[in-house]
Motif scaffolding. Structure first.
Motif, PDB file in Angstrom:
ATOM      1  N   VAL A 192      25.852  37.671  41.089  1.00  0.00           N
ATOM      2  CA  VAL A 192      26.224  39.061  41.218  1.00  0.00           C
ATOM      3  C   VAL A 192      27.560  39.068  42.281  1.00  0.00           C
ATOM      4  CG1 VAL A 192      26.143  41.282  40.834  1.00  0.00           C
ATOM      5  CG2 VAL A 192      24.372  40.415  41.018  1.00  0.00           C
ATOM      6  N   GLN A 193      29.004  39.249  40.813  1.00  0.00           N
ATOM      7  CA  GLN A 193      29.936  39.544  40.890  1.00  0.00           C
ATOM      8  C   GLN A 193      30.558  40.541  40.222  1.00  0.00           C
ATOM      9  OE1 GLN A 193      32.503  36.159  40.597  1.00  0.00           O
ATOM     10  NE2 GLN A 193      32.748  35.694  41.967  1.00  0.00           N
ATOM     11  N   LEU A 194      31.489  40.832  40.860  1.00  0.00           N
ATOM     12  CA  LEU A 194      31.930  42.871  40.862  1.00  0.00           C
ATOM     13  C   LEU A 194      33.312  42.237  41.509  1.00  0.00           C
ATOM     14  CD1 LEU A 194      29.733  45.457  42.079  1.00  0.00           C
ATOM     15  CD2 LEU A 194      29.521  44.121  39.549  1.00  0.00           C
ATOM     16  N   VAL A 195      34.208  42.065  40.321  1.00  0.00           N
ATOM     17  CA  VAL A 195      35.942  41.981  40.655  1.00  0.00           C
ATOM     18  C   VAL A 195      36.624  43.193  40.499  1.00  0.00           C
ATOM     19  CG1 VAL A 195      38.336  40.328  40.680  1.00  0.00           C
ATOM     20  CG2 VAL A 195      35.419  40.002  40.801  1.00  0.00           C
ATOM     21  N   GLU A 196      37.602  43.463  41.778  1.00  0.00           N
ATOM     22  CA  GLU A 196      38.215  44.555  41.201  1.00  0.00           C
ATOM     23  C   GLU A 196      39.919  43.811  40.784  1.00  0.00           C
ATOM     24  OE1 GLU A 196      34.890  46.077  43.805  1.00  0.00           O
ATOM     25  OE2 GLU A 196      36.446  44.982  44.005  1.00  0.00           O
ATOM     26  N   SER A 197      40.394  45.302  40.212  1.00  0.00           N
ATOM     27  CA  SER A 197      41.915  44.908  39.618  1.00  0.00           C
ATOM     28  C   SER A 197      42.812  46.143  39.666  1.00  0.00           C
ATOM     29  CB  SER A 197      41.816  43.370  38.584  1.00  0.00           C
ATOM     30  OG  SER A 197      41.343  44.155  37.602  1.00  0.00           O
ATOM     31  N   GLY A 198      43.741  45.770  39.398  1.00  0.00           N
ATOM     32  CA  GLY A 198      44.342  47.682  39.170  1.00  0.00           C
ATOM     33  C   GLY A 198      45.308  48.038  39.995  1.00  0.00           C
ATOM     34  N   GLY A 199      44.605  47.469  41.525  1.00  0.00           N
ATOM     35  CA  GLY A 199      45.740  48.128  42.843  1.00  0.00           C
ATOM     36  C   GLY A 199      46.713  48.462  43.201  1.00  0.00           C
ATOM     37  N   GLY A 200      47.484  49.302  43.391  1.00  0.00           N
ATOM     38  CA  GLY A 200      49.263  48.757  44.057  1.00  0.00           C
ATOM     39  C   GLY A 200      50.018  49.358  44.437  1.00  0.00           C
ATOM     40  N   LEU A 201      50.838  49.807  44.252  1.00  0.00           N
ATOM     41  CA  LEU A 201      52.036  50.568  45.170  1.00  0.00           C
ATOM     42  C   LEU A 201      52.193  52.028  44.493  1.00  0.00           C
ATOM     43  CD1 LEU A 201      53.347  51.792  47.366  1.00  0.00           C
ATOM     44  CD2 LEU A 201      55.284  50.287  47.174  1.00  0.00           C
ATOM     45  N   VAL A 202      52.503  52.612  44.636  1.00  0.00           N
ATOM     46  CA  VAL A 202      52.670  53.847  43.311  1.00  0.00           C
ATOM     47  C   VAL A 202      53.178  55.628  43.953  1.00  0.00           C
ATOM     48  CG1 VAL A 202      50.291  55.352  43.152  1.00  0.00           C
ATOM     49  CG2 VAL A 202      52.510  55.534  41.299  1.00  0.00           C
ATOM     50  N   GLN A 203      54.317  56.044  43.268  1.00  0.00           N
ATOM     51  CA  GLN A 203      55.236  56.616  43.672  1.00  0.00           C
ATOM     52  C   GLN A 203      53.647  58.058  44.123  1.00  0.00           C
ATOM     53  OE1 GLN A 203      59.090  57.349  42.658  1.00  0.00           O
ATOM     54  NE2 GLN A 203      59.922  56.674  44.640  1.00  0.00           N
ATOM     55  N   ALA A 204      54.286  59.237  44.788  1.00  0.00           N
ATOM     56  CA  ALA A 204      53.198  60.149  44.307  1.00  0.00           C
ATOM     57  C   ALA A 204      53.142  60.698  43.300  1.00  0.00           C
ATOM     58  CB  ALA A 204      53.271  61.088  45.516  1.00  0.00           C
ATOM     59  N   GLY A 205      52.609  61.390  42.604  1.00  0.00           N
ATOM     60  CA  GLY A 205      52.482  62.023  40.861  1.00  0.00           C
ATOM     61  C   GLY A 205      52.219  60.584  40.035  1.00  0.00           C
ATOM     62  N   GLY A 206      52.180  59.523  39.848  1.00  0.00           N
ATOM     63  CA  GLY A 206      52.310  58.463  39.512  1.00  0.00           C
ATOM     64  C   GLY A 206      50.618  58.285  39.694  1.00  0.00           C
ATOM     65  N   SER A 207      50.337  56.845  38.117  1.00  0.00           N
ATOM     66  CA  SER A 207      49.451  56.729  37.913  1.00  0.00           C
ATOM     67  C   SER A 207      48.861  55.676  37.856  1.00  0.00           C
ATOM     68  CB  SER A 207      49.191  56.551  36.316  1.00  0.00           C
ATOM     69  OG  SER A 207      49.397  58.436  35.659  1.00  0.00           O
ATOM     70  N   LEU A 208      47.435  54.957  38.061  1.00  0.00           N
ATOM     71  CA  LEU A 208      47.397  53.943  38.163  1.00  0.00           C
ATOM     72  C   LEU A 208      45.764  53.282  37.294  1.00  0.00           C
ATOM     73  CD1 LEU A 208      47.754  52.536  41.566  1.00  0.00           C
ATOM     74  CD2 LEU A 208      49.093  51.719  39.562  1.00  0.00           C
ATOM     75  N   ARG A 209      45.568  52.855  36.871  1.00  0.00           N
ATOM     76  CA  ARG A 209      44.119  52.603  35.887  1.00  0.00           C
ATOM     77  C   ARG A 209      43.732  51.409  36.683  1.00  0.00           C
ATOM     78  NH1 ARG A 209      42.531  49.884  30.832  1.00  0.00           N
ATOM     79  NH2 ARG A 209      40.434  50.814  29.818  1.00  0.00           N
ATOM     80  N   LEU A 210      42.094  51.366  38.035  1.00  0.00           N
ATOM     81  CA  LEU A 210      41.527  50.239  38.265  1.00  0.00           C
ATOM     82  C   LEU A 210      40.632  50.579  37.018  1.00  0.00           C
ATOM     83  CD1 LEU A 210      40.957  51.556  42.030  1.00  0.00           C
ATOM     84  CD2 LEU A 210      42.861  50.743  40.362  1.00  0.00           C
ATOM     85  N   SER A 211      40.367  48.411  37.752  1.00  0.00           N
ATOM     86  CA  SER A 211      39.224  48.225  36.233  1.00  0.00           C
ATOM     87  C   SER A 211      38.402  46.923  37.533  1.00  0.00           C
ATOM     88  CB  SER A 211      39.536  47.485  35.537  1.00  0.00           C
ATOM     89  OG  SER A 211      40.660  47.651  35.032  1.00  0.00           O
ATOM     90  N   CYS A 212      36.903  46.990  36.787  1.00  0.00           N
ATOM     91  CA  CYS A 212      36.015  46.259  37.820  1.00  0.00           C
ATOM     92  C   CYS A 212      35.080  45.775  36.159  1.00  0.00           C
ATOM     93  CB  CYS A 212      34.790  48.010  38.251  1.00  0.00           C
ATOM     94  SG  CYS A 212      33.937  46.302  39.032  1.00  0.00           S
ATOM     95  N   ALA A 213      35.493  44.235  36.811  1.00  0.00           N
ATOM     96  CA  ALA A 213      34.889  43.401  35.827  1.00  0.00           C
ATOM     97  C   ALA A 213      33.195  42.979  36.312  1.00  0.00           C
ATOM     98  CB  ALA A 213      35.368  41.859  35.280  1.00  0.00           C
TER      99      ALA A 213
END
Length: 124
Positions: free
Chosen positions: A1-22
């Motif tokens: 079994v593998q769960l692989v996250e992606s989409g993290g990073g550095l963002v300013q307050a008030g910003g948005s990110l979308r994380l994915s997990c395959a």
């Protein structure tokens, strides 16, 4: 079994990110999925969860109204859309898989499989 996250990073307050997990190696549509996070020096905490069908979701109070969890069983993937990010959201974010249930578990011990995590850093 593998769960692989992606989409993290550095963002300013008030910003948005979308994380994915395959996910791979498991019957994805038979598992509830969750997102947890762990900040330095703190315990891993529940962020959000979704049932196997996607019909039910649950959020920690700290992210309610800002984060949205979703899943695509055809793609074996779960997502976490994060808006209005705050510095206190800074953490390593993990996706996890729990057995099929009508309720969404909020504690780590109920989750069987874990990803390696993706770092989210929110600057002020």
């Amino acid at each position: 079994v593998q769960l692989v996250e992606s989409g993290g990073g550095l963002v300013q307050a008030g910003g948005s990110l979308r994380l994915s997990c395959a996910a791979s190696g498991l019957p994805f549509s038979s598992y509830n999925m969750g997102w947890f996070r762990q900040a330095p020096g703190k315990e891993r905490e529940f962020v959000s969860g979704i049932t196997w069908s996607g019909g039910k979701t649950y959020y920690a109070d700290s992210v309610k109204g800002r984060f949205t969890i979703s899943r695509d069983n055809a793609k074996n993937a779960v997502y976490l859309q994060m808006h209005s990010l705050k510095p206190e959201d800074t953490a390593v974010y993990y996706c996890a898989a729990a057995g099929l249930s009508f309720t969404i578990a909020t504690t780590t011990r109920h989750y069987t499989y874990w990803g390696q995590g993706t770092q989210v850093t929110v600057s002020s």
